[in-house]
Design an enzyme around this catalytic site. Structure first.
Site, mmCIF file in Angstrom:
data_model
loop_
_atom_site.group_PDB
_atom_site.id
_atom_site.type_symbol
_atom_site.label_atom_id
_atom_site.label_comp_id
_atom_site.label_asym_id
_atom_site.label_seq_id
_atom_site.Cartn_x
_atom_site.Cartn_y
_atom_site.Cartn_z
ATOM 1 C CE1 TYR A 1 2.141 7.324 -4.351
ATOM 2 C CE2 TYR A 1 0.957 7.944 -4.300
ATOM 3 C CZ TYR A 1 1.011 7.214 -3.442
ATOM 4 O OH TYR A 1 1.226 6.688 -3.179
ATOM 5 C CE LYS B 1 12.631 0.984 6.090
ATOM 6 N NZ LYS B 1 12.774 0.397 7.358
ATOM 7 C CG ASP C 1 10.525 0.678 9.333
ATOM 8 O OD1 ASP C 1 11.386 1.576 10.436
ATOM 9 O OD2 ASP C 1 11.332 -0.351 9.354
ATOM 10 C CG ASP D 1 -1.573 7.341 -0.865
ATOM 11 O OD1 ASP D 1 -2.475 7.891 -0.019
ATOM 12 O OD2 ASP D 1 -1.956 6.764 -2.184
ATOM 13 C CG ASP E 1 -6.185 5.239 3.473
ATOM 14 O OD1 ASP E 1 -6.224 6.799 3.326
ATOM 15 O OD2 ASP E 1 -6.495 5.156 2.580
#
Ligand code: NAD
Length: 384
Positions: A157, A205, A237, A261, A265
Site C-alpha cells: 500500500y 506467503k 492461502d 486487510d 474482513d
C-alpha cells in the site's frame, strides 16, 4: 501527545487519569455511533472521578464541503496534541464527485499517516447471545476470540515505485518491508499474546514472496524474546481457509498490510455484523480508535446504527491509551450483558423482527449504565 500507549504499557508505565480525547465523528453514521462511545467514556470518567476531555474536529466529506479539506489543519493539530483519537467513519455517495484530494478517504489516509500508527488491532469475538447472526455455524464459532494484528504502514500500500502507466498499458506496485518495520509490529503482537492465550500465528506467503521470507526470519527471531508464546507460521492461502473453518484454534494473528486487510474482513463475519467490530491503530505519536465499519449511508440519520463497534473501540482506548484495563473490561462486560439481556439493533435481528430493535441511543445508554454497574460490582468485590 501519547505519553505511553500499548507499546510502553507492556514495558511498564503509569495509569493516566487525565485524558484529552480528539473526537472525529465524520460522516454518515459516524456521529451517531461516536456519540454513544463518548457517552460510555463520560460515564466511566464520572463514576471513577477521571478527567476526560473531549474536543470534536471535522474529518471526511463534510469537512471537505465545509472547510475545504477532508482533514483540515486544525483537526490535524488537535489530533497530534491529544492523548487519543476517537474516529467515527467517513464517506458517502454525495462525496463521490469530489476531486481526489477532497475525497473523504484522502482525509482518513492523511490522519493515519500523520499519527504514524503502524499496528492495527482488530479483535474478532463470537458473542454467545448473537452467535446465530453469523453466517457460520454456531458450534463452529462459539469460543472464538481472535486478535488480528495487521502491519499498517508498509508493504504494497505504501512502497515505491508504483504507477499506472498509460503509455505502456501496464501498472505496478511494490511490496517492500524492512526488518525494523517487521520487528516493531511483531513485538506488539507477541506482547499481546503474552497477556492472552500465548499463541501466535504469523501469516505470510513465504513459499513465493521474498518479503514474506524476511517476515518469517524476523518474526522467528523476535519470538526468542517471548519464550512463553508459541509461534506458528502459516501461509496466507491455507490460513484464509482454516481461520473460517476452525476459528477457535487461533489467538493472536500477526500479518502484513495487504493480507491483514483481507483477513480481518474475513474474520469479521464471526461477530455477526460489521457494526460490532472495534479497532485500535497504535504505535505512532497518538493512537487511533475506530469501528471497522464505514459511514453506512443506507441507514445514516435514522438512529438505528449499531454503536457497539464504536463503544468497543472506546474500551480499547481505555485499555491501551488510558491504561485502565479494569475500566476497559467493565465496558466489554457491559456490551456482553446488554446483548445477553436481548437488546439488539436492527442489524442483529432478522427482517421480520426489526420492529423490536433498540435504537443506537438506547443501546448506548444501556451500555453506559451497565458499565457503571460493572465498575461498582468490581469495586465491591475488591473491597471484600
Ligand atoms: P459500510 O461499512 O458503511 O456499510 C456496509 C453495510 O454494513 C451497510 O449495509 C451498512 O448499513 C452496514 N453497517 C455498517 N455499519 C453499521 C452499523 N454500525 N450498524 C448497522 N449496520 C451497519 O460500507 P460501504 O457501504 O461499503 O461504505 C459506505 C461508505 O463508507 C463509503 O463511502 C466508504 O468509502 C466508506 N468507508 C469508510 C470507512 C472508514 O471510515 N473507516 C471504512 C469503510 C468504508
Amino acid at each position: 501527545m501519547r505519553p505511553d500507549g500499548l507499546i510502553a504499557e507492556y514495558g511498564g508505565g503509569t495509569t493516566t487519569m487525565k485524558l484529552n480525547i480528539a473526537v472525529l465523528p465524520g460522516d454518515g453514521v459516524g456521529p451517531e455511533v461516536t456519540r454513544e462511545a463518548v457517552r460510555v467514556l463520560r460515564a466511566v470518567a464520572e463514576h471513577c472521578g477521571y478527567d476526560f476531555r473531549f474536543e470534536e474536529s471535522p474529518i471526511g466529506g463534510g469537512a471537505s464541503v465545509n472547510f475545504g479539506s477532508p482533514f483540515p489543519p486544525q483537526s490535524r493539530e488537535r489530533c497530534l496534541a491529544s492523548d487519543a483519537v476517537l474516529l467515527g467513519a467517513v464517506g458517502g455517495p454525495q462525496f463521490d464527485t469530489l476531486s481526489a484530494e477532497l475525497r473523504p478517504e484522502a482525509g482518513l489516509l492523511a490522519l493515519r499517516y500523520c499519527l504514524g500508527c503502524f499496528a492495527n488491532l482488530r479483535p474478532a469475538i463470537a458473542y454467545e447471545s448473537i452467535a446465530d447472526c453469523s453466517p457460520l455455524r454456531r458450534e463452529r464459532i462459539l469460543g472464538t476470540n481472535i486478535m488480528m494484528v495487521r502491519e499498517l504502514l508498509g508493504g504494497l500500500y505504501f512502497s515505491e515505485p508504483r504507477a499506472l502507466d498509460a503509455a505502456s498499458k501496464s501498472a505496478w506496485n511494490t511490496m517492500r518491508y524492512s526488518e525494523e518495520e517487521i520487528e516493531r509490529v511483531a513485538r506488539v503482537a507477541f506482547k499481546l499474546a503474552e497477556g492472552r492465550a500465548k499463541k501466535l500465528v504469523s501469516v505470510d506467503k513465504a513459499n513465493v514472496l521474498e518479503t514474506s521470507r524476511l517476515w518469517r526470519q524476523v518474526v522467528t527471531r523476535v519470538a526468542t524474546e517471548f519464550p512463553a508464546v508459541s509461534l506458528e507460521h502459516a501461509l496466507v492461502d491455507s490460513f484464509a481457509m482454516n481461520v473460517i473453518t476452525n476459528p477457535t484454534r487461533y489467538d493472536v494473528v500477526l500479518t502484513e498490510n495487504l493480507f491483514g486487510d483481507i483477513l480481518s474482513d474475513e474474520t469479521s463475519v464471526i461477530a455477526g455484523s460489521l457494526g460490532m467490530l472495534p479497532s485500535a491503530s497504535i504505535g505512532g505519536k497518538v493512537d487511533l480508535y475506530e469501528p471497522i465499519h464505514g459511514s453506512a449511508p443506507d441507514i445514516a440519520g435514522k438512529g438505528i446504527a449499531n454503536p457497539i463497534g464504536a463503544i468497543g473501540s472506546a474500551a480499547m482506548l481505555l485499555r491501551y491509551s488510558a491504561k485502565l484495563p479494569v475500566e476497559a473490561d467493565c465496558v466489554e462486560a457491559a456490551i456482553e450483558a446488554a446483548l445477553k439481556s436481548g437488546m439488539r439493533t436492527a442489524d442483529l435481528l432478522p427482517p421480520a423482527e426489526r420492529a423490536k430493535a433498540s435504537s443506537t441511543e438506547q443501546i448506548g445508554k444501556r451500555i453506559a449504565e451497565l458499565t457503571v454497574e460493572a465498575l461498582k460490582s468490581r469495586a465491591a468485590h475488591s473491597a471484600v
